[in-house]
Design a protein around this motif. Structure first.
Motif, short mmCIF file in Angstrom:
data_model
loop_
_atom_site.label_atom_id
_atom_site.label_comp_id
_atom_site.label_asym_id
_atom_site.label_seq_id
_atom_site.Cartn_x
_atom_site.Cartn_y
_atom_site.Cartn_z
N ALA A 189 -61.08 -63.58 36.84
CA ALA A 189 -60.85 -65.03 36.76
C ALA A 189 -61.58 -65.53 35.52
CB ALA A 189 -61.39 -65.73 38.01
N GLY A 190 -61.07 -66.60 34.95
CA GLY A 190 -61.73 -67.10 33.77
C GLY A 190 -61.25 -68.46 33.32
N PHE A 191 -61.91 -68.93 32.28
CA PHE A 191 -61.61 -70.19 31.64
C PHE A 191 -61.46 -69.89 30.16
CE2 PHE A 191 -63.30 -74.07 29.49
CZ PHE A 191 -62.30 -74.94 29.88
N ALA A 192 -60.36 -70.28 29.55
CA ALA A 192 -60.06 -69.92 28.16
C ALA A 192 -60.42 -71.02 27.17
CB ALA A 192 -58.59 -69.55 28.03
N GLY A 193 -61.08 -72.06 27.62
CA GLY A 193 -61.46 -73.15 26.72
C GLY A 193 -60.71 -74.43 27.03
N CYS A 194 -59.63 -74.32 27.79
CA CYS A 194 -58.84 -75.47 28.22
C CYS A 194 -58.18 -75.17 29.57
CB CYS A 194 -57.79 -75.81 27.17
SG CYS A 194 -56.75 -77.21 27.60
N ASN A 195 -57.61 -73.99 29.67
CA ASN A 195 -56.90 -73.57 30.87
C ASN A 195 -57.65 -72.47 31.62
OD1 ASN A 195 -54.14 -74.95 30.93
ND2 ASN A 195 -54.31 -74.30 28.80
N ASN A 196 -57.44 -72.44 32.94
CA ASN A 196 -57.99 -71.39 33.79
C ASN A 196 -56.96 -70.26 33.92
OD1 ASN A 196 -60.49 -72.72 34.62
ND2 ASN A 196 -59.12 -74.16 35.62
N PHE A 197 -57.44 -69.06 34.18
CA PHE A 197 -56.53 -67.94 34.42
C PHE A 197 -57.06 -67.06 35.54
CE2 PHE A 197 -59.35 -66.63 30.97
CZ PHE A 197 -59.80 -65.38 31.38
N SER A 198 -56.17 -66.28 36.10
CA SER A 198 -56.50 -65.37 37.19
C SER A 198 -55.64 -64.12 37.05
CB SER A 198 -56.20 -66.07 38.53
OG SER A 198 -56.41 -65.18 39.59
N THR B 191 -53.04 -71.66 33.92
CA THR B 191 -52.59 -73.05 34.00
C THR B 191 -51.98 -73.43 32.64
OG1 THR B 191 -54.80 -73.85 33.41
CG2 THR B 191 -54.28 -73.69 35.77
N LYS B 192 -51.26 -74.56 32.57
CA LYS B 192 -50.51 -74.87 31.35
C LYS B 192 -50.81 -76.26 30.80
CE LYS B 192 -46.75 -71.80 32.48
NZ LYS B 192 -46.67 -70.78 31.50
N LYS B 193 -52.09 -76.60 30.72
CA LYS B 193 -52.47 -77.87 30.09
C LYS B 193 -52.27 -77.78 28.58
CE LYS B 193 -56.50 -78.04 32.66
NZ LYS B 193 -57.93 -78.33 32.65
N MET B 194 -51.87 -78.86 27.96
CA MET B 194 -51.76 -78.92 26.49
C MET B 194 -53.16 -79.19 25.94
SD MET B 194 -48.68 -78.35 25.60
CE MET B 194 -48.70 -78.91 23.91
N CYS B 195 -53.55 -78.38 25.00
CA CYS B 195 -54.92 -78.46 24.48
C CYS B 195 -54.92 -78.44 22.96
CB CYS B 195 -55.73 -77.29 24.99
SG CYS B 195 -55.60 -77.05 26.76
N PRO B 196 -55.76 -79.28 22.34
CA PRO B 196 -55.88 -79.22 20.88
C PRO B 196 -56.70 -78.00 20.46
CG PRO B 196 -57.38 -80.85 21.77
CD PRO B 196 -56.56 -80.33 22.93
N GLY B 197 -56.58 -77.60 19.21
CA GLY B 197 -57.36 -76.49 18.68
C GLY B 197 -56.70 -75.15 18.93
N SER B 198 -57.14 -74.14 18.19
CA SER B 198 -56.54 -72.81 18.29
C SER B 198 -57.44 -71.83 19.02
CB SER B 198 -56.27 -72.27 16.89
OG SER B 198 -57.49 -72.20 16.15
N GLY B 199 -58.60 -72.28 19.51
CA GLY B 199 -59.57 -71.40 20.13
C GLY B 199 -59.06 -70.68 21.36
N GLU B 200 -58.35 -71.41 22.22
CA GLU B 200 -57.85 -70.79 23.45
C GLU B 200 -56.87 -69.66 23.15
OE1 GLU B 200 -56.97 -72.55 27.58
OE2 GLU B 200 -55.11 -72.81 26.43
#
Length: 140
Positions: free
Chosen positions: A67-76, A94-103
């Motif tokens: 499980a984790g957090f990619a900087g904007c969205n969670n994953f499993s 999850t599929k939130k729209m997020c600014p930046g390229s880090g995720e």
């Protein structure tokens, strides 16, 4: 008395060598004992402008679950360990729209991971000898 001296040193050596090799054979207990916060990506410190939602993290759970957090969205997803190798599959996200390229950089780098080094206070994910990411235990 002289005959026992080499035997004594031999036993001490075996005890110390056995303890060290046991630690390197079972990284699973060190992985699952912590949630891990990203501390470097591709050999560089984190640019928080790329991770506006927060610092990415990983949690290694029982039965090979990841499980984790990619900087904007969670994953499993899942992970598996063989020797010093590791396979990470972030799975559903999850599929939130997020600014930046880090995720996107974080997720694409996870796909390149093939090896790991783990200690109580640091997790390093590698591609062969190349360090891709490092993590420290997450402070809640």
């Amino acid at each position: 008395m002289r005959a026992y001296k080499p035997l004594f040193f031999g036993l001490i050596f075996l005890l110390l060598a056995g303890c060290e090799s046991t630690k390197s054979l079972n990284p699973l207990s060190l992985l699952t004992g912590n949630s891990w916060a990203l501390s470097s990506l591709m050999g560089k410190g984190l640019d928080m402008n790329q991770f506006v939602g927060g610092i990415p993290s990983l949690s290694f759970l029982d039965n090979g679950r990841l499980a984790g957090f990619a900087g904007c969205n969670n994953f499993s997803g899942n992970f598996s360990i063989e020797g010093s190798g590791i396979n990470l599959d972030p799975g559903a996200m999850t599929k939130k729209m997020c600014p930046g390229s880090g995720e996107q950089e974080f997720i694409s780098t996870l796909a390149k991971v093939g090896d790991l080094k783990v200690a109580k206070d640091k997790l390093i994910l590698l591609d062969g000898a190349t360090e891709l990411m490092s993590f420290v235990p997450k402070k809640d």
